[in-house]
Design an enzyme around this catalytic site. Structure first.
Site, PDB file in Angstrom:
ATOM      1  CE1 TYR A 227     -22.115  39.336 -69.237  1.00  9.14           C
ATOM      2  CE2 TYR A 227     -19.887  39.917 -69.546  1.00  9.14           C
ATOM      3  CZ  TYR A 227     -21.089  39.641 -68.768  1.00  9.14           C
ATOM      4  OH  TYR A 227     -20.851  39.733 -67.331  1.00  9.14           O
TER       5      TYR A 227
ATOM      6  CE  LYS B  79     -24.539  42.272 -65.278  1.00  7.94           C
ATOM      7  NZ  LYS B  79     -24.738  43.398 -64.284  1.00  7.94           N
TER       8      LYS B  79
HETATM    9  C1  HXC Z   1     -15.333  29.797 -58.773  1.00  4.90           C
HETATM   10  C2  HXC Z   1     -16.398  31.059 -57.011  1.00  4.90           C
HETATM   11  C3  HXC Z   1     -15.375  31.912 -57.120  1.00  4.90           C
HETATM   12  C4  HXC Z   1     -14.623  31.858 -58.100  1.00  4.90           C
HETATM   13  C5  HXC Z   1     -17.076  32.396 -55.630  1.00  4.90           C
HETATM   14  N1  HXC Z   1     -17.278  31.167 -55.931  1.00  4.90           N
HETATM   15  N2  HXC Z   1     -15.871  32.944 -56.080  1.00  4.90           N
HETATM   16  N3  HXC Z   1     -16.021  29.751 -57.636  1.00  4.90           N
HETATM   17  N4  HXC Z   1     -14.327  30.755 -59.024  1.00  4.90           N
HETATM   18  N5  HXC Z   1     -13.544  32.760 -58.392  1.00  4.90           N
HETATM   19  C6  HXC Z   1     -18.336  30.295 -55.645  1.00  4.90           C
HETATM   20  C7  HXC Z   1     -17.897  29.957 -54.044  1.00  4.90           C
HETATM   21  O1  HXC Z   1     -16.852  28.943 -54.332  1.00  4.90           O
HETATM   22  C8  HXC Z   1     -19.276  29.328 -53.629  1.00  4.90           C
HETATM   23  O2  HXC Z   1     -19.794  28.164 -54.177  1.00  4.90           O
HETATM   24  C9  HXC Z   1     -20.148  30.188 -54.322  1.00  4.90           C
HETATM   25  O3  HXC Z   1     -19.654  30.962 -55.249  1.00  4.90           O
HETATM   26  C10 HXC Z   1     -20.785  31.613 -53.297  1.00  4.90           C
HETATM   27  O4  HXC Z   1     -19.387  32.189 -52.829  1.00  4.90           O
HETATM   28  P1  HXC Z   1     -19.705  33.073 -51.625  1.00  4.90           P
HETATM   29  O5  HXC Z   1     -18.254  33.728 -51.754  1.00  4.90           O
HETATM   30  O6  HXC Z   1     -20.437  32.490 -50.537  1.00  4.90           O
HETATM   31  O7  HXC Z   1     -20.598  33.992 -52.177  1.00  4.90           O
HETATM   32  P2  HXC Z   1     -21.116  35.583 -51.779  1.00  4.90           P
HETATM   33  O8  HXC Z   1     -20.281  35.883 -50.431  1.00  4.90           O
HETATM   34  O9  HXC Z   1     -22.484  35.460 -51.839  1.00  4.90           O
HETATM   35  O10 HXC Z   1     -20.125  36.378 -52.658  1.00  4.90           O
HETATM   36  C11 HXC Z   1     -20.681  36.862 -54.127  1.00  4.90           C
HETATM   37  C12 HXC Z   1     -19.917  36.614 -55.343  1.00  4.90           C
HETATM   38  C13 HXC Z   1     -18.487  37.527 -54.920  1.00  4.90           C
HETATM   39  C14 HXC Z   1     -20.319  36.942 -56.679  1.00  4.90           C
HETATM   40  C15 HXC Z   1     -19.251  34.976 -55.475  1.00  4.90           C
HETATM   41  O11 HXC Z   1     -17.597  37.398 -55.747  1.00  4.90           O
HETATM   42  C16 HXC Z   1     -18.982  38.984 -54.712  1.00  4.90           C
HETATM   43  O12 HXC Z   1     -19.577  39.325 -53.699  1.00  4.90           O
HETATM   44  N6  HXC Z   1     -18.837  39.946 -55.588  1.00  4.90           N
HETATM   45  C17 HXC Z   1     -19.284  41.309 -55.619  1.00  4.90           C
HETATM   46  C18 HXC Z   1     -18.237  42.262 -56.476  1.00  4.90           C
HETATM   47  C19 HXC Z   1     -18.229  41.861 -57.927  1.00  4.90           C
HETATM   48  O13 HXC Z   1     -18.181  40.649 -58.350  1.00  4.90           O
HETATM   49  N7  HXC Z   1     -18.195  42.921 -58.857  1.00  4.90           N
HETATM   50  C20 HXC Z   1     -17.584  42.706 -60.276  1.00  4.90           C
HETATM   51  C21 HXC Z   1     -18.754  43.107 -60.911  1.00  4.90           C
HETATM   52  S1  HXC Z   1     -18.212  43.372 -62.431  1.00  4.90           S
HETATM   53  P3  HXC Z   1     -19.533  26.691 -53.286  1.00  4.90           P
HETATM   54  O14 HXC Z   1     -20.007  25.674 -54.114  1.00  4.90           O
HETATM   55  O15 HXC Z   1     -18.143  26.540 -52.857  1.00  4.90           O
HETATM   56  O16 HXC Z   1     -20.160  26.949 -51.920  1.00  4.90           O
HETATM   57  C22 HXC Z   1     -19.113  42.648 -63.777  1.00  4.90           C
HETATM   58  C23 HXC Z   1     -18.550  43.216 -65.037  1.00  4.90           C
HETATM   59  C24 HXC Z   1     -19.097  42.350 -66.097  1.00  4.90           C
HETATM   60  O17 HXC Z   1     -20.414  42.262 -63.413  1.00  4.90           O
HETATM   61  C25 HXC Z   1     -19.008  42.676 -67.614  1.00  4.90           C
HETATM   62  C26 HXC Z   1     -17.353  42.835 -68.192  1.00  4.90           C
HETATM   63  C27 HXC Z   1     -17.621  43.438 -69.345  1.00  4.90           C
HETATM   64  P1  NAP Z   2     -17.999  46.699 -58.354  1.00  5.10           P
HETATM   65  O1  NAP Z   2     -17.411  47.922 -57.804  1.00  5.10           O
HETATM   66  O2  NAP Z   2     -17.541  45.431 -58.066  1.00  5.10           O
HETATM   67  O3  NAP Z   2     -19.496  46.840 -58.058  1.00  5.10           O
HETATM   68  C1  NAP Z   2     -20.551  45.747 -57.641  1.00  5.10           C
HETATM   69  C2  NAP Z   2     -21.202  46.503 -56.499  1.00  5.10           C
HETATM   70  O4  NAP Z   2     -22.193  45.664 -56.162  1.00  5.10           O
HETATM   71  C3  NAP Z   2     -20.454  46.742 -55.429  1.00  5.10           C
HETATM   72  O5  NAP Z   2     -20.816  48.104 -54.740  1.00  5.10           O
HETATM   73  C4  NAP Z   2     -21.028  45.599 -54.218  1.00  5.10           C
HETATM   74  O6  NAP Z   2     -20.999  46.318 -52.944  1.00  5.10           O
HETATM   75  C5  NAP Z   2     -22.703  45.493 -54.730  1.00  5.10           C
HETATM   76  N1  NAP Z   2     -23.039  44.156 -54.466  1.00  5.10           N
HETATM   77  C6  NAP Z   2     -22.577  42.969 -54.627  1.00  5.10           C
HETATM   78  N2  NAP Z   2     -23.460  42.281 -54.153  1.00  5.10           N
HETATM   79  C7  NAP Z   2     -24.542  42.801 -53.752  1.00  5.10           C
HETATM   80  C8  NAP Z   2     -25.528  42.278 -52.989  1.00  5.10           C
HETATM   81  N3  NAP Z   2     -25.675  40.879 -52.663  1.00  5.10           N
HETATM   82  N4  NAP Z   2     -26.312  43.308 -52.446  1.00  5.10           N
HETATM   83  C9  NAP Z   2     -26.070  44.596 -52.611  1.00  5.10           C
HETATM   84  N5  NAP Z   2     -25.051  45.021 -53.237  1.00  5.10           N
HETATM   85  C10 NAP Z   2     -24.210  44.123 -53.598  1.00  5.10           C
HETATM   86  O7  NAP Z   2     -18.168  46.620 -60.032  1.00  5.10           O
HETATM   87  P2  NAP Z   2     -18.438  47.623 -61.181  1.00  5.10           P
HETATM   88  O8  NAP Z   2     -17.682  47.336 -62.219  1.00  5.10           O
HETATM   89  O9  NAP Z   2     -18.595  48.937 -60.600  1.00  5.10           O
HETATM   90  O10 NAP Z   2     -19.681  47.117 -61.706  1.00  5.10           O
HETATM   91  C11 NAP Z   2     -21.116  47.918 -61.265  1.00  5.10           C
HETATM   92  C12 NAP Z   2     -22.088  47.416 -62.433  1.00  5.10           C
HETATM   93  O11 NAP Z   2     -21.466  47.595 -63.822  1.00  5.10           O
HETATM   94  C13 NAP Z   2     -22.378  45.808 -62.407  1.00  5.10           C
HETATM   95  O12 NAP Z   2     -23.633  45.577 -62.481  1.00  5.10           O
HETATM   96  C14 NAP Z   2     -21.434  45.363 -63.442  1.00  5.10           C
HETATM   97  O13 NAP Z   2     -21.842  44.029 -63.814  1.00  5.10           O
HETATM   98  C15 NAP Z   2     -21.620  46.305 -64.571  1.00  5.10           C
HETATM   99  N6  NAP Z   2     -20.736  46.240 -65.343  1.00  5.10           N
HETATM  100  C16 NAP Z   2     -19.185  46.365 -65.341  1.00  5.10           C
HETATM  101  C17 NAP Z   2     -18.466  46.555 -66.217  1.00  5.10           C
HETATM  102  C18 NAP Z   2     -17.157  46.847 -66.030  1.00  5.10           C
HETATM  103  O14 NAP Z   2     -16.135  46.784 -67.092  1.00  5.10           O
HETATM  104  N7  NAP Z   2     -16.594  47.302 -64.813  1.00  5.10           N
HETATM  105  C19 NAP Z   2     -18.926  46.300 -67.461  1.00  5.10           C
HETATM  106  C20 NAP Z   2     -20.110  45.773 -67.846  1.00  5.10           C
HETATM  107  C21 NAP Z   2     -21.184  46.002 -66.848  1.00  5.10           C
HETATM  108  P3  NAP Z   2     -20.989  45.477 -51.591  1.00  5.10           P
HETATM  109  O15 NAP Z   2     -19.677  44.721 -51.663  1.00  5.10           O
HETATM  110  O16 NAP Z   2     -20.873  46.419 -50.596  1.00  5.10           O
HETATM  111  O17 NAP Z   2     -22.315  44.722 -51.280  1.00  5.10           O
END
Ligand code: HXC
Ligand code: NAP
Length: 265
Positions: free
Chosen positions: A148, A163
């Site tokens: 995207y 991104k």
């Molecule tokens: C609304 C949310 C929310 C949700 C968190 N927040 N989750 N708001 N809906 N589902 C808000 C919280 O309320 C808070 O705001 C703020 O975000 C920070 O939340 P924390 O939990 O304190 O953040 P943190 O511990 O730093 O965690 C970061 C995170 C979490 C992004 C929110 O989800 C995370 O750690 N994710 C890592 C793994 C991940 O997301 N993997 C997927 C990647 S896939 P307030 O205002 O309440 O303080 C990807 C694929 C894309 O990127 C492409 C697909 C095609």
């Molecule tokens: P995932 O398993 O949730 O990977 C996210 C990783 O990021 C986790 O290992 C997490 O580990 C680490 N991470 C998150 N916050 C971090 C921080 N603050 N510092 C250090 N590490 C952090 O999801 P995934 O699908 O494999 O995603 C991997 C990559 O692919 C991402 O860049 C995502 O945007 C991209 N992507 C995924 C998809 C899809 O369809 N799956 C599509 C397009 C792009 P910890 O929680 O241990 O920190």
């Protein structure tokens, strides 16, 4: 497809390398001979990733860090070089994401995702770039974007903006650091099977089906397919490629034309 020792003597850092796509990348680069550093926040992810790499016979180091903390990033680079004696490849894979309407997204929610994806990718690239420039032997940096970057993404404005920022950073650094022999590229995946992403973004069967139907190849990508693409990009096979954004999405972003699929599916 690749020679067995394609990346022999290389040292690769993969942020978020303990889970999902990052772990598949770590395993692929490791089986091609690289020594691997996985770096993320949660010790359980790091332990799981480290053990699974070691079981595959890969020399690996796990470093706990939050990519939003530049001092922890600098420390990770120092530890890597101290442990393995080099750092040749950086993969900016760590990300955070969740679905929210833009008008409902809190400033903290915006900051969390921008902090991990945009700031974290810059802090890591900066620290590794400084090291690579000083040691005068070049290197390779690849960031994981999302398809995207070409379209925007309703429901994930924070991630789409971050991104796209990393895409521009990639193109900028590719030119700035070319004279140092550092190649800087990115991969833009579409939907890839990964439990971490599924938990955050598509946790129902309906969502999975809807997304599958948006992909012209009618399937999800596998983490290993992203890993193979990345192995090519960091290898000498791609020695003249820099500043490139390689989309790997089964044609998904191109399938968004006005009429969709003419058979209505
Ligand atoms: C609304 C949310 C929310 C949700 C968190 N927040 N989750 N708001 N809906 N589902 C808000 C919280 O309320 C808070 O705001 C703020 O975000 C920070 O939340 P924390 O939990 O304190 O953040 P943190 O511990 O730093 O965690 C970061 C995170 C979490 C992004 C929110 O989800 C995370 O750690 N994710 C890592 C793994 C991940 O997301 N993997 C997927 C990647 S896939 P307030 O205002 O309440 O303080 C990807 C694929 C894309 O990127 C492409 C697909 C095609
Ligand atoms: P995932 O398993 O949730 O990977 C996210 C990783 O990021 C986790 O290992 C997490 O580990 C680490 N991470 C998150 N916050 C971090 C921080 N603050 N510092 C250090 N590490 C952090 O999801 P995934 O699908 O494999 O995603 C991997 C990559 O692919 C991402 O860049 C995502 O945007 C991209 N992507 C995924 C998809 C899809 O369809 N799956 C599509 C397009 C792009 P910890 O929680 O241990 O920190």
């Amino acid at each position: 497809m690749f020679a067995a020792e394609l990346l022999k003597d290389q040292v690769a850092v993969i942020t978020g390398g303990g889970t999902g796509i990052g772990l598949a990348i770590a395993r692929r680069l490791g089986t091609l001979g690289a020594r691997i550093v996985i770096a993320s926040r949660q010790s359980e992810n790091l332990e799981h990733g480290w053990h699974s790499l070691r079981e595959s016979g890969i020399d690996a180091l796990a470093v706990q860090l939050d990519v939003r903390k530049p001092e922890q990033v600098d420390e990770m680079v120092l530890r890597t070089v101290k442990h393995f004696g080099s750092l040749d490849i950086l993969v900016n894979n760590a990300a955070g994401n969740f679905i929210s309407r833009a008008e409902e997204l809190s400033p903290n929610g915006w900051d969390a995702v921008i902090g991990i994806v945009l700031n974290g990718s810059f802090y890591c690239s900066r620290a590794v770039g400084q090291y690579m420039i000083a040691r005068k032997r070049g290197g390779s940096i690849v960031s994981i974007l999302a398809n995207y970057v070409w379209t925007g993404s309703a429901g994930t404005v924070h991630s789409a903006a971050a991104k796209a920022g990393v895409m521009s950073m990639t193109q900028t650094l590719a030119v700035e650091w070319a004279s140092h022999g550092i190649r800087v590229n990115a991969i833009a995946p579409g939907p890839i099977e990964s439990p971490g992403a599924a938990k955050q973004l598509w946790d129902t069967d309906e969502a999975v089906e809807r997304i599958t139907n948006m992909v012209p190849l009618r399937r999800w990508g596998k983490p290993e397919e992203v890993a193979d693409t990345l192995a090519f990009l960091v290898s000498a096979h791609a020695g003249f490629i820099t500043g490139e954004i390689l989309t790997i999405d089964g044609g998904a972003w191109l399938g968004r034309g006005t009429f969709g699929f003419l058979d209505g599916k």
